[in-house]
Scaffold this motif. Structure first.
Motif, PDB file in Angstrom:
ATOM      1  N   ILE A  24       0.821  -1.204   0.000  1.00 46.00           N
ATOM      2  CA  ILE A  24       0.000   0.000   0.000  1.00 46.00           C
ATOM      3  C   ILE A  24       0.859   1.261   0.000  1.00 46.00           C
ATOM      4  O   ILE A  24       0.429   2.315  -0.416  1.00 46.00           O
ATOM      5  CB  ILE A  24      -0.942  -0.001   1.229  1.00 46.00           C
ATOM      6  CG1 ILE A  24      -1.904  -1.182   1.127  1.00 46.00           C
ATOM      7  CG2 ILE A  24      -1.713   1.285   1.345  1.00 46.00           C
ATOM      8  CD1 ILE A  24      -2.764  -1.380   2.344  1.00 46.00           C
ATOM      9  N   MET A  25       2.103   1.169   0.446  1.00 47.88           N
ATOM     10  CA  MET A  25       2.977   2.328   0.573  1.00 47.88           C
ATOM     11  C   MET A  25       3.025   3.116  -0.750  1.00 47.88           C
ATOM     12  O   MET A  25       3.259   2.548  -1.801  1.00 47.88           O
ATOM     13  CB  MET A  25       4.387   1.858   0.938  1.00 47.88           C
ATOM     14  CG  MET A  25       5.322   2.958   1.327  1.00 47.88           C
ATOM     15  SD  MET A  25       6.981   2.355   1.722  1.00 47.88           S
ATOM     16  CE  MET A  25       6.653   1.020   2.826  1.00 47.88           C
ATOM     17  N   LYS A  26       2.796   4.430  -0.691  1.00 47.81           N
ATOM     18  CA  LYS A  26       2.755   5.255  -1.891  1.00 47.81           C
ATOM     19  C   LYS A  26       3.924   6.227  -1.992  1.00 47.81           C
ATOM     20  O   LYS A  26       4.211   6.732  -3.056  1.00 47.81           O
ATOM     21  CB  LYS A  26       1.446   6.052  -1.942  1.00 47.81           C
ATOM     22  CG  LYS A  26       0.232   5.188  -2.117  1.00 47.81           C
ATOM     23  CD  LYS A  26       0.230   4.527  -3.468  1.00 47.81           C
ATOM     24  CE  LYS A  26      -0.986   3.658  -3.645  1.00 47.81           C
ATOM     25  NZ  LYS A  26      -0.958   2.896  -4.865  1.00 47.81           N
ATOM     26  N   GLU A  27       4.589   6.503  -0.873  1.00 44.00           N
ATOM     27  CA  GLU A  27       5.692   7.472  -0.893  1.00 44.00           C
ATOM     28  C   GLU A  27       6.803   7.012   0.041  1.00 44.00           C
ATOM     29  O   GLU A  27       6.542   6.561   1.153  1.00 44.00           O
ATOM     30  CB  GLU A  27       5.209   8.853  -0.452  1.00 44.00           C
ATOM     31  CG  GLU A  27       6.312   9.878  -0.410  1.00 44.00           C
ATOM     32  CD  GLU A  27       5.859  11.229   0.122  1.00 44.00           C
ATOM     33  OE1 GLU A  27       6.538  12.208  -0.165  1.00 44.00           O
ATOM     34  OE2 GLU A  27       4.835  11.277   0.825  1.00 44.00           O
ATOM     35  N   ILE A  28       8.022   7.136  -0.439  1.00 40.43           N
ATOM     36  CA  ILE A  28       9.193   6.899   0.392  1.00 40.43           C
ATOM     37  C   ILE A  28       9.994   8.197   0.404  1.00 40.43           C
ATOM     38  O   ILE A  28      10.405   8.685  -0.642  1.00 40.43           O
ATOM     39  CB  ILE A  28      10.059   5.743  -0.139  1.00 40.43           C
ATOM     40  CG1 ILE A  28       9.279   4.436  -0.056  1.00 40.43           C
ATOM     41  CG2 ILE A  28      11.371   5.646   0.641  1.00 40.43           C
ATOM     42  CD1 ILE A  28      10.008   3.243  -0.616  1.00 40.43           C
ATOM     43  N   ARG A  29      10.159   8.754   1.596  1.00 35.12           N
ATOM     44  CA  ARG A  29      10.918   9.998   1.750  1.00 35.12           C
ATOM     45  C   ARG A  29      12.376   9.646   2.010  1.00 35.12           C
ATOM     46  O   ARG A  29      12.671   8.914   2.936  1.00 35.12           O
ATOM     47  CB  ARG A  29      10.334  10.828   2.882  1.00 35.12           C
ATOM     48  CG  ARG A  29       8.911  11.287   2.573  1.00 35.12           C
ATOM     49  CD  ARG A  29       8.238  11.929   3.763  1.00 35.12           C
ATOM     50  NE  ARG A  29       9.067  12.917   4.394  1.00 35.12           N
ATOM     51  CZ  ARG A  29       8.924  14.243   4.260  1.00 35.12           C
ATOM     52  NH1 ARG A  29       7.946  14.706   3.534  1.00 35.12           N
ATOM     53  NH2 ARG A  29       9.737  15.060   4.873  1.00 35.12           N
ATOM     54  N   VAL A  30      13.260  10.155   1.164  1.00 35.76           N
ATOM     55  CA  VAL A  30      14.684   9.825   1.225  1.00 35.76           C
ATOM     56  C   VAL A  30      15.443  10.984   1.854  1.00 35.76           C
ATOM     57  O   VAL A  30      15.253  12.141   1.476  1.00 35.76           O
ATOM     58  CB  VAL A  30      15.228   9.545  -0.197  1.00 35.76           C
ATOM     59  CG1 VAL A  30      16.715   9.246  -0.163  1.00 35.76           C
ATOM     60  CG2 VAL A  30      14.460   8.409  -0.843  1.00 35.76           C
ATOM     61  N   PHE A  61       9.276   8.403  -4.834  1.00 42.35           N
ATOM     62  CA  PHE A  61      10.454   8.650  -4.012  1.00 42.35           C
ATOM     63  C   PHE A  61      10.662  10.157  -3.942  1.00 42.35           C
ATOM     64  O   PHE A  61      10.799  10.811  -4.964  1.00 42.35           O
ATOM     65  CB  PHE A  61      11.690   7.979  -4.612  1.00 42.35           C
ATOM     66  CG  PHE A  61      11.644   6.486  -4.530  1.00 42.35           C
ATOM     67  CD1 PHE A  61      12.208   5.823  -3.458  1.00 42.35           C
ATOM     68  CD2 PHE A  61      11.034   5.737  -5.524  1.00 42.35           C
ATOM     69  CE1 PHE A  61      12.170   4.444  -3.372  1.00 42.35           C
ATOM     70  CE2 PHE A  61      10.984   4.361  -5.455  1.00 42.35           C
ATOM     71  CZ  PHE A  61      11.559   3.716  -4.372  1.00 42.35           C
ATOM     72  N   THR A  62      10.658  10.705  -2.731  1.00 42.23           N
ATOM     73  CA  THR A  62      10.784  12.144  -2.523  1.00 42.23           C
ATOM     74  C   THR A  62      12.078  12.425  -1.773  1.00 42.23           C
ATOM     75  O   THR A  62      12.336  11.816  -0.736  1.00 42.23           O
ATOM     76  CB  THR A  62       9.598  12.667  -1.692  1.00 42.23           C
ATOM     77  OG1 THR A  62       8.382  12.305  -2.352  1.00 42.23           O
ATOM     78  CG2 THR A  62       9.662  14.169  -1.539  1.00 42.23           C
ATOM     79  N   LEU A  63      12.882  13.345  -2.296  1.00 46.50           N
ATOM     80  CA  LEU A  63      14.100  13.762  -1.605  1.00 46.50           C
ATOM     81  C   LEU A  63      13.673  14.736  -0.515  1.00 46.50           C
ATOM     82  O   LEU A  63      13.309  15.875  -0.771  1.00 46.50           O
ATOM     83  CB  LEU A  63      15.076  14.416  -2.580  1.00 46.50           C
ATOM     84  CG  LEU A  63      16.424  14.807  -2.012  1.00 46.50           C
ATOM     85  CD1 LEU A  63      17.150  13.600  -1.453  1.00 46.50           C
ATOM     86  CD2 LEU A  63      17.278  15.456  -3.085  1.00 46.50           C
ATOM     87  N   ALA A  64      13.687  14.264   0.730  1.00 39.55           N
ATOM     88  CA  ALA A  64      13.130  15.017   1.843  1.00 39.55           C
ATOM     89  C   ALA A  64      14.162  15.883   2.557  1.00 39.55           C
ATOM     90  O   ALA A  64      13.834  16.958   3.052  1.00 39.55           O
ATOM     91  CB  ALA A  64      12.487  14.073   2.846  1.00 39.55           C
ATOM     92  N   ALA A  65      15.430  15.419   2.637  1.00 38.22           N
ATOM     93  CA  ALA A  65      16.433  16.167   3.398  1.00 38.22           C
ATOM     94  C   ALA A  65      17.833  15.823   2.916  1.00 38.22           C
ATOM     95  O   ALA A  65      18.077  14.724   2.437  1.00 38.22           O
ATOM     96  CB  ALA A  65      16.310  15.833   4.881  1.00 38.22           C
ATOM     97  N   VAL A  66      18.725  16.801   3.062  1.00 37.99           N
ATOM     98  CA  VAL A  66      20.141  16.610   2.753  1.00 37.99           C
ATOM     99  C   VAL A  66      20.947  17.207   3.899  1.00 37.99           C
ATOM    100  O   VAL A  66      20.733  18.342   4.289  1.00 37.99           O
ATOM    101  CB  VAL A  66      20.542  17.297   1.423  1.00 37.99           C
ATOM    102  CG1 VAL A  66      22.031  17.171   1.181  1.00 37.99           C
ATOM    103  CG2 VAL A  66      19.754  16.722   0.260  1.00 37.99           C
TER     104      VAL A  66
END
Length: 91
Positions: A24-30, A61-66
């Motif tokens: 079900i997972m729709k988004e993974i924040r990287v 896949f969303t680039l959430a933080a660096v």
């Protein structure tokens, strides 16, 4: 969340009519630690292949933080230039 999924995959899945489990997972924040050659390459790949990743995995896949020390040093240098006070960063 991935650790919880690995412990009990059925918790995050639904059963289809074919009796197969679908994630079900729709988004993974990287989040990236380090933004050198590898970090920048991964960020570019995530952005360049976004549509293909969604088509193949049905997950965004969303680039959430660096986090990178060079970015912090640049911020301190800008503050020094503005305020006129010097700060020491790093060892």
């Amino acid at each position: 969340m991935l650790a919880r999924y690995m412990q009990d995959p059925t918790r995050y899945c639904k059963k289809s009519t074919l009796k197969q489990y679908t994630i079900i997972m729709k988004e993974i924040r990287v989040g990236l630690i380090g933004f050198g050659t590898v970090g920048q390459g991964l960020a570019r790949a995530l952005l360049a292949h976004k549509k293909r990743l969604i088509q193949k995995t049905d997950v965004t896949f969303t680039l959430a933080a660096v986090a990178d020390i060079a970015i912090i040093v640049q911020l301190f240098r800008r503050r020094e230039a503005i305020s006129g006070h010097s700060m020491q960063v790093g060892a």
